[in-house]
Design a protein around this motif. Structure first.
Motif, PDB file in Angstrom:
ATOM      1  N   GLU A 152       0.826  -1.208   0.000  1.00  0.00           N
ATOM      2  CA  GLU A 152       0.000   0.000   0.000  1.00  0.00           C
ATOM      3  C   GLU A 152       0.862   1.260   0.000  1.00  0.00           C
ATOM      4  O   GLU A 152       0.510   2.259  -0.650  1.00  0.00           O
ATOM      5  N   SER A 161       2.052   2.432  -3.365  1.00  0.00           N
ATOM      6  CA  SER A 161       1.090   3.148  -4.197  1.00  0.00           C
ATOM      7  C   SER A 161       1.267   4.655  -4.070  1.00  0.00           C
ATOM      8  O   SER A 161       0.818   5.409  -4.925  1.00  0.00           O
ATOM      9  N   ARG A 162       1.930   5.073  -2.984  1.00  0.00           N
ATOM     10  CA  ARG A 162       2.094   6.507  -2.717  1.00  0.00           C
ATOM     11  C   ARG A 162       3.548   6.966  -2.743  1.00  0.00           C
ATOM     12  O   ARG A 162       3.820   8.149  -2.920  1.00  0.00           O
ATOM     13  N   GLY A 216     -10.179  -2.523  -3.243  1.00  0.00           N
ATOM     14  CA  GLY A 216      -8.999  -1.912  -2.645  1.00  0.00           C
ATOM     15  C   GLY A 216      -7.735  -2.072  -3.447  1.00  0.00           C
ATOM     16  O   GLY A 216      -6.893  -1.164  -3.488  1.00  0.00           O
ATOM     17  N   SER A 217      -7.555  -3.206  -4.121  1.00  0.00           N
ATOM     18  CA  SER A 217      -6.308  -3.440  -4.851  1.00  0.00           C
ATOM     19  C   SER A 217      -6.220  -2.641  -6.141  1.00  0.00           C
ATOM     20  O   SER A 217      -5.141  -2.532  -6.727  1.00  0.00           O
ATOM     21  N   SER A 218      -7.341  -2.079  -6.606  1.00  0.00           N
ATOM     22  CA  SER A 218      -7.299  -1.264  -7.826  1.00  0.00           C
ATOM     23  C   SER A 218      -6.604   0.066  -7.580  1.00  0.00           C
ATOM     24  O   SER A 218      -6.348   0.819  -8.519  1.00  0.00           O
ATOM     25  N   ARG A 219      -6.287   0.351  -6.318  1.00  0.00           N
ATOM     26  CA  ARG A 219      -5.592   1.590  -5.987  1.00  0.00           C
ATOM     27  C   ARG A 219      -4.149   1.586  -6.505  1.00  0.00           C
ATOM     28  O   ARG A 219      -3.528   2.639  -6.656  1.00  0.00           O
ATOM     29  N   ALA A 253     -10.508   6.381 -11.323  1.00  0.00           N
ATOM     30  CA  ALA A 253      -9.993   5.813 -10.079  1.00  0.00           C
ATOM     31  C   ALA A 253     -10.303   6.763  -8.931  1.00  0.00           C
ATOM     32  O   ALA A 253     -10.289   7.990  -9.088  1.00  0.00           O
ATOM     33  N   ASP A 292      -9.887   7.607  -4.471  1.00  0.00           N
ATOM     34  CA  ASP A 292      -8.975   7.436  -3.341  1.00  0.00           C
ATOM     35  C   ASP A 292      -9.375   6.260  -2.462  1.00  0.00           C
ATOM     36  O   ASP A 292      -8.523   5.601  -1.857  1.00  0.00           O
ATOM     37  N   TYR A 293     -10.692   5.970  -2.362  1.00  0.00           N
ATOM     38  CA  TYR A 293     -11.180   4.895  -1.499  1.00  0.00           C
ATOM     39  C   TYR A 293     -12.088   3.964  -2.316  1.00  0.00           C
ATOM     40  O   TYR A 293     -13.297   3.911  -2.121  1.00  0.00           O
ATOM     41  N   PRO A 294     -11.487   3.210  -3.229  1.00  0.00           N
ATOM     42  CA  PRO A 294     -12.312   2.373  -4.121  1.00  0.00           C
ATOM     43  C   PRO A 294     -13.030   1.240  -3.402  1.00  0.00           C
ATOM     44  O   PRO A 294     -14.005   0.696  -3.924  1.00  0.00           O
ATOM     45  N   GLU A 295     -12.560   0.850  -2.191  1.00  0.00           N
ATOM     46  CA  GLU A 295     -13.210  -0.255  -1.488  1.00  0.00           C
ATOM     47  C   GLU A 295     -14.578   0.136  -0.918  1.00  0.00           C
ATOM     48  O   GLU A 295     -15.352  -0.730  -0.501  1.00  0.00           O
TER      49      GLU A 295
END
Length: 743
Positions: free
Chosen positions: A255, A258-259, A318-321, A339, A341-344
């Protein structure tokens, strides 16, 4: 805070469950569990039988690992399982998670919800929804309403984000969760939405990316074999806690990447810190993410959706982040994904904006569960996209010209080995009915060539007589995933089936598994990431079964005992991922399609290319639905609405056939290789004369297509060994038999 009334939306996930509340003011807010909107779906049952869920379950599982089930959703078909020293119903486990949601909602609002919506994968049908409804009833949620996850995502895309979705356009929902990947094509339907096509990868999810990070850490600390042995197989509570800490750290590193350009991972017991760069992680993740992009493109093609019909590509889960997911998808589709910020959180909130479905009627809970029957009415079924392209490979190789009876003048003469004459057309025979869901594949064969077998999304294989058109004997049942490829061996005594990545052999006379000691052929390759099985077929006169994987591995088993007899790892070399493959009837050639390499043919044993890339004269090289001719000298492929036939030896195009008005799903050669049949989303079968290089006759029609419904399509084609019959399967739940006419 107490509100007058509210509704509750629940997204029950593999690793995490998310819930959202909407009050009278229409404002939606997520429920928080231990200060997080993500509730771990793990369930723990201790020695005293007290159930726990969420972080409490994960913490308790560190000291009593046998009492923890981390992913109850994956076990929904298992009925019951052992946790610790007791047998627990899966319905009860799911009910524990849903009860935690119900209790938190009551704590926040002070009363029971006025309505509850629960989301589910698009592929789930009556049996699984019944279990989910029973779990909701056990949790005290009462009558729940069900919404497919991609429909909820579409509702969020339109009604929360404000994007337009015209009636003639579709939305691609790319759902990359912790445990699985699913892609769906959704379109407007009245005031709501419907799923046009859907498919998934059960072995690709965020957990698999975590595993890739752990594998990378292992490679960098390979000298600590004893410590890694304890992490892999913890025998003490301390080792169990170390393993838990390692995997939590791997997830956190994933995670963070990703940033940030790098992340540090502490490996307990080894006592080392490992730095993982984004470049290293993306190299690990690319093979998995390439599969998600390839499947997305395949689903769009099989659904007959052109790029200009796509209104948007929506990333959820969540993993699409992960930034690379959007990058590879954009590169594949040439459409920029949406996309968040909080896709879940999308699916849970979107369920509250979707058009309300009717309540669901649950069947009685299975034996061994505590959940009571749940009254209501079922939601409209959602069609799953059948991977119908695999049905194109159902023919056995080398079918012989049969001995026929010829009538000369007024004298009946027996002519041994007489030529039956060329195929000139076809007439419609009986329509075989009985399946309750899409028919995904069809085969002709049996001990005397008199049987039709058909596989369906109702999880059965049915048999009919070729001549009578009547049902013949019992069905094959018990499939956890509907078979999407079936084939008789040359003598018709065995039936080969492919369900997901499970290969099975069946005795067609006794209608049971061919082996007494095993239920399925071993598909473990012993190789890193062989990918999913993309083609399977009988070879060597039915003495062996061969399977080709999406990464280019080819495996072989004996049909006498199910033992693997050899392997040809990575036939096409390392770092290859194919969107489609096909084995030649003798098993010696493998045709492949990849986004970078185009269409190529490999020698399986030598692991070398046969010639160069196969292209059309205008340089077009993007193909699918690959099918070899019975003698292996021709390769037929499709490019959307057209059929292209290559000469394998020279690599040159010998035929290009145009005539379909929808994308093509399936191809089949006649046993003598002179006729090629094609069919797809336009609900028509076209016959092509490969000798005269033209269309043989007018299109064959007969499968039903509802007015205004563009989702029905022909999914499979198969010729009989004597070439006298052609069978076609369809999403209209039927099979049609066609009798070939000859000169």
């Amino acid at each position: 805070m107490v509100v007058d009334s509210f509704r509750l939306g629940i997204d029950f996930g593999t690793s995490s469950t998310v819930a959202a509340l909407v009050g009278p003011d229409g404002r939606v807010r997520p429920l928080l569990f231990d200060s997080s909107p993500l509730l771990s779906s793990a369930v723990f049952v201790g020695p005293d039988g007290t159930p726990l869920t969420g972080v409490d379950a994960e913490r308790a599982g560190l000291s009593y690992a046998s009492g923890l089930e981390p992913n109850p959703k994956r076990r929904i078909d298992d009925g019951t399982l052992w946790l610790g020293e007791r047998e627990v119903g899966v319905v009860d486990l799911i009910g524990v998670v849903l009860r935690r949601v119900a209790e938190e909602a009551y704590r926040v609002t002070g009363r029971s919800p006025a309505g509850v919506v629960v989301t589910h994968p698009a592929a789930w049908r009556q049996a699984r929804l019944g279990l989910l409804a029973a779990a909701a009833a056990a949790a005290g949620l009462g009558d729940v309403r069900f919404v497919p996850e991609p429909v909820a995502a579409a509702a969020y895309f339109v009604r929360v984000l404000g994007h337009a979705l015209p009636a003639d356009r579709c939305l691609v929902v790319y759902d990359f969760g912790a445990g699985t990947f699913d892609v769906s094509v959704v379109r407007p339907a009245g005031p709501g939405f419907e799923v046009v096509a859907s498919a998934g990868l059960p072995d690709v999810g965020g957990l698999d990316l975590d595993a890739a990070v752990v594998a990378h850490a292992r490679a960098l600390t390979g000298g600590a074999a004893d410590a890694w042995s304890r992490l892999d197989w913890p025998q003490t509570p301390a080792d169990q806690q170390a393993r838990h800490a390692l995997w939590r750290s791997a997830k956190a590193a994933k995670e963070q990447l990703s940033r940030h350009p790098a992340a540090d991972l502490h490996v307990p017991l080894v006592g080392a810190d490992v730095r993982v760069t984004r470049e290293e992680f993306e190299k690990l993740a690319t093979p998995l993410l390439d599969r998600t992009s390839a499947l997305t493109l395949s689903v769009l093609r099989e659904a007959g959706v052109a790029p200009e019909q796509v209104a948007g590509v929506f990333l959820v889960g969540g993993s699409s982040r992960i930034p690379l997911a959007a990058t590879l998808l954009h590169r594949t589709l040439r459409i920029a994904p949406t996309a968040l910020d909080y896709p879940e959180l999308v699916v849970a909130e979107g369920s509250l904006h979707a058009l309300n479905p009717p309540p669901f009627t649950a069947a009685p809970a299975p034996p061994g569960t505590q959940a009571p029957p749940h009254p209501g009415a079922p939601a409209a079924p959602v069609r799953r996209s059948s991977r119908a392209s695999r049905a194109r490979k159902l023919l056995a190789a080398g079918a012989a010209v049969v001995v026929v009876l010829a009538i000369v003048a007024t004298v009946v003469v027996l002519k041994s080995l007489a030529d039956p004459g060329p195929i000139t057309g076809a007439t419609k025979g009986p329509t075989l009915t009985g399946h309750t869901d899409d028919v995904t594949a069809v085969a002709l064969g049996g001990p005397d060539g008199s049987l039709v077998a058909s596989a369906s999304d109702d999880d059965t294989i049915r048999f009919w007589g070729v001549e009578t058109g009547k049902k013949d004997g019992p069905d094959l049942t018990g499939f956890s995933i509907a078979p999407d490829e079936i084939d008789f061996d040359p003598d018709g005594r065995r039936l080969l089936t492919l369900s997901g990545s499970t290969v099975q052999l069946w005795d067609t006379e006794k209608r049971r598994n061919a082996f007494d000691t095993i239920d399925e052929l071993d598909t473990e390759t012993g190789l890193p990431s062989p990918g999913s099985i993309a083609d399977v077929a009988f070879v060597d006169g039915g003495k062996r079964v061969q399977a080709a994987f999406s990464y280019g591995s080819v495996l072989t088993w004996n049909t006498s005992d199910g033992k693997r007899v050899g392997t040809y790892p990575t036939v096409a070399g390392p770092d290859k991922l194919f969107s489609d493959v096909a084995l030649s009837p003798d098993g010696k050639r493998l045709a492949t399609v990849a986004s970078k390499d185009g269409l190529r043919v490999y020698d399986v044993e030598k692991k070398s290319l046969v010639g160069g890339e196969l292209k059309t004269t205008d340089g077009y090289s993007s193909f699918d639905h690959l099918t070899f001719s019975p003698d292996g000298t021709r390769l037929a492929v499709t490019n959307s609405y057209d059929v292209v036939v290559f000469d394998v030896g020279s690599g040159k195009v010998v035929d290009t056939f145009e005539g379909h008005t929808g994308s093509i799903n399936t191809l089949a050669f006649s046993p003598d290789g002179t006729v090629l049949a094609s069919a797809g989303n336009d609900n028509r079968i076209l016959l092509w004369d490969l000798v005269a290089h033209r269309e043989l006759t007018t299109a064959l029609t007969g499968h039903q297509k509802k007015t205004g419904d563009s989702t029905n399509s022909i999914t499979g084609l198969a010729f009989s060994a004597d070439g006298n019959h052609l069978a076609s399967s369809s999403t209209d739940k039927t099979v049609i038999l066609w009798r070939m006419t000859r000169d």
